[in-house]
Design a protein around this motif. Structure first.
Motif, PDB file in Angstrom:
ATOM      1  N   GLU A 443       5.354   7.526  10.279  1.00 45.98           N
ATOM      2  CA  GLU A 443       6.087   8.787  10.307  1.00 45.98           C
ATOM      3  C   GLU A 443       5.155   9.937   9.946  1.00 45.98           C
ATOM      4  OE1 GLU A 443      10.298  10.713   8.667  1.00 45.98           O
ATOM      5  OE2 GLU A 443       9.495   8.856   7.805  1.00 45.98           O
ATOM      6  N   GLU A 444       5.305  11.046  10.644  1.00 39.42           N
ATOM      7  CA  GLU A 444       4.408  12.186  10.463  1.00 39.42           C
ATOM      8  C   GLU A 444       4.374  12.680   9.017  1.00 39.42           C
ATOM      9  OE1 GLU A 444       3.517  16.531  12.574  1.00 39.42           O
ATOM     10  OE2 GLU A 444       5.211  15.305  13.185  1.00 39.42           O
ATOM     11  N   SER A 445       5.510  12.642   8.333  1.00 40.26           N
ATOM     12  CA  SER A 445       5.563  13.138   6.954  1.00 40.26           C
ATOM     13  C   SER A 445       5.013  12.142   5.945  1.00 40.26           C
ATOM     14  CB  SER A 445       7.008  13.496   6.585  1.00 40.26           C
ATOM     15  OG  SER A 445       7.830  12.339   6.609  1.00 40.26           O
ATOM     16  N   LYS A 446       4.669  10.951   6.396  1.00 36.90           N
ATOM     17  CA  LYS A 446       4.139   9.913   5.496  1.00 36.90           C
ATOM     18  C   LYS A 446       2.850   9.360   6.084  1.00 36.90           C
ATOM     19  CE  LYS A 446       8.845   8.619   4.126  1.00 36.90           C
ATOM     20  NZ  LYS A 446       9.534   9.524   5.088  1.00 36.90           N
ATOM     21  N   PRO A 447       1.763  10.122   5.988  1.00 38.93           N
ATOM     22  CA  PRO A 447       0.496   9.682   6.590  1.00 38.93           C
ATOM     23  C   PRO A 447      -0.005   8.375   5.988  1.00 38.93           C
ATOM     24  CG  PRO A 447       0.159  11.556   5.119  1.00 38.93           C
ATOM     25  CD  PRO A 447       1.631  11.414   5.291  1.00 38.93           C
ATOM     26  N   LEU A 448      -0.788   7.657   6.767  1.00 34.27           N
ATOM     27  CA  LEU A 448      -1.314   6.361   6.348  1.00 34.27           C
ATOM     28  C   LEU A 448      -2.361   6.533   5.251  1.00 34.27           C
ATOM     29  CD1 LEU A 448      -1.769   4.770   9.883  1.00 34.27           C
ATOM     30  CD2 LEU A 448       0.173   4.538   8.334  1.00 34.27           C
ATOM     31  N   PRO A 449      -2.571   5.504   4.436  1.00 37.27           N
ATOM     32  CA  PRO A 449      -3.599   5.582   3.389  1.00 37.27           C
ATOM     33  C   PRO A 449      -4.954   5.943   3.974  1.00 37.27           C
ATOM     34  CG  PRO A 449      -2.227   3.646   3.065  1.00 37.27           C
ATOM     35  CD  PRO A 449      -1.833   4.225   4.383  1.00 37.27           C
TER      36      PRO A 449
END
Length: 461
Positions: A443-449
């Motif tokens: 999800e765009e609001s939860k970028p990957l580590p």
């Protein structure tokens, strides 16, 4: 030996349990997932040698499958083979495994080998994704007990007032030399008759040189002489068959050069985060040390905490035979990202007089993306888009998104198809994975580590 139901420190309840499920992550197809799952099942039954054999077979069958590499790391760790575990976990992370469990396993193995700086760097990259119980204890084990105590105290004050959190905090105090505070916190969950034994056990591995013994005691394993995993299992970062064919094709015609398949960086993530979301947390400054149990109301115990208190096995049996996933805490607001560079181009108008059907009719719009690959340069990522658009026409009119990321100290450029609904992103990844490639829906609001920016975005023409 301390009573099994409160043994050796409640040290990292979620840490040890999480490692037990690493090999079960989604993202691989067919027999590869089954092989890793079989290894995890054998490890859960306490058959560590069998688990290692199955995990090695899984890696030989699918050398670039991060789930297989992560399970191999967990199997090695359960056997006390820390050098091999570190290598396997490192390969999994380079291949794009975005599970905090894998990062935690790599960190523990690094600590056991005395590579504290590597462990601390990894924790810095993953601090927003790991649970506070894991993160705080790992910081303490890696030589920064002050930071560990701060992380655990903030979580405890925030309402995570569990035996796991309290005992991890007590151990962090002990590793920092604050024995009086450690005793006060530990007494909340340890009976008086056992308290002195608990403190003595902590003291026996509290010296800086006891890093291997600390991790071994945490996991309940016996360290083994280990020179690393077999060379045939090491990650091969050379070009894949598709890349070699693309290069050969490029040599036969001038126009083929533009469509040449770039060499992927190896940081290709095949894990679906729609089923395993990460957690974003902001650490609050520590006002004063906690000297007693907080007065905050005690929330329901996590699934692992409940199993831990009721378990009658040793730490080792917990790690390999009682895998439990802790409930995911509520997310904090995502951290602000740097501004995106957007290039918007209007879509071509439909020809009059005939009905048109988009190549991505089955892909609904939304705020999710599907990461298709990761490359050493932005130019390679752009060329990669041309290849993927030919293979999967359904993304041809989707937004092309390239984000920079730092993984294990190196910069990568992650390529994603954007503007997708959650179900469409997951469906696209399933299609890509079915052909043997990695893909991850996010999800765009939860970028990957590891993400450093919000991405360069180019609307498809």
């Amino acid at each position: 030996m301390i009573r099994p139901n409160l043994n050796k420190a409640l040290l990292a309840a979620t840490a040890t349990a999480a490692l037990a499920l690493t090999g079960c992550s989604a993202g691989s197809a067919g027999g590869r997932t089954a092989s890793a799952s079989n290894a995890a099942a054998a490890r859960a039954d306490g058959k560590v040698d069998k688990a290692i054999s199955l995990a090695e077979q899984a890696v030989l069958a699918a050398p670039r499958d991060p789930a297989a590499k992560a399970e191999l790391g967990s199997s090695y760790l359960a056997a006390g083979r820390f050098a091999s575990a570190q290598q396997a976990y490192d390969d999994a992370l380079v291949l794009g495994d975005v599970s905090p469990r894998t990062a935690l396993g790599f960190t523990l193995a690094s600590i056991a080998l005395g590579e504290q700086a590597v462990a601390l760097e990894t924790l810095g990259e993953w601090r927003d994704a790991m649970s506070p119980a894991d993160l705080g204890l790992a910081y303490a084990l890696a030589g920064n007990p002050e930071m560990g105590a701060q992380v655990l105290t903030n979580a405890l004050r925030g309402g995570e007032n569990t035996p796991t959190m309290r005992q991890n905090l007590a151990y962090a105090y002990a590793l920092g030399g604050q024995w009086a505070a450690a005793r006060i916190i530990a007494a909340e969950d340890v009976e008086p008759a056992e308290l002195d034994k608990r403190i003595s056990q902590w003291a026996s591995v509290a010296r800086p040189a006891d890093y291997t013994a600390r991790v071994a005691a945490l996991l309940g394993v016996q360290p083994q002489a280990d020179t690393g995993m077999p060379t045939q299992l090491a990650l091969d970062t050379g070009p894949t068959a598709d890349q070699l064919l693309a290069k050969a094709s490029a040599a036969t015609t001038e126009t083929a050069a533009a469509a040449q398949a770039p060499v992927p960086s190896g940081e290709l993530p095949p894990v679906d985060l729609l089923a395993a979301n990460t957690v974003t947390r902001e650490l609050k400054p520590l006002d004063t040390p906690v000297g007693a149990r907080t007065s905050a109301p005690t929330p329901p115990a996590s699934s692992f905490a409940s199993a831990f208190v009721a378990n009658n096995g040793t730490v080792a049996s917990r790690v390999v035979s009682d895998p439990v996933v802790q409930a995911t805490p509520k997310r904090a607001a995502p951290r602000p990202q740097t501004a995106a560079v957007a290039v918007q181009t209007p879509k071509p108008a439909a020809r009059p007089g005939r009905a048109t059907r988009s190549a991505s009719t089955d892909l609904a719009d939304g705020s999710y993306l599907a990461q298709l690959g990761s490359y050493a340069s932005e130019a390679d990522a752009k060329r990669g888009w041309a290849i993927f658009a030919k293979r999967y026409p359904q993304i041809s009119d989707r937004e092309q998104v390239i984000t920079r990321a730092k993984v294990r100290g190196k910069i990568y450029y992650r390529l994603s198809a954007g503007n997708l609904a959650a179900a469409s992103a997951k469906s696209l990844c399933q299609t890509v994975q079915a052909k043997g490639h990695g893909c991850i829906a996010w999800e765009e609001s939860k970028p990957l580590p590891g993400t450093l920016d919000s991405g360069r975005r180019v609307a498809s023409r």
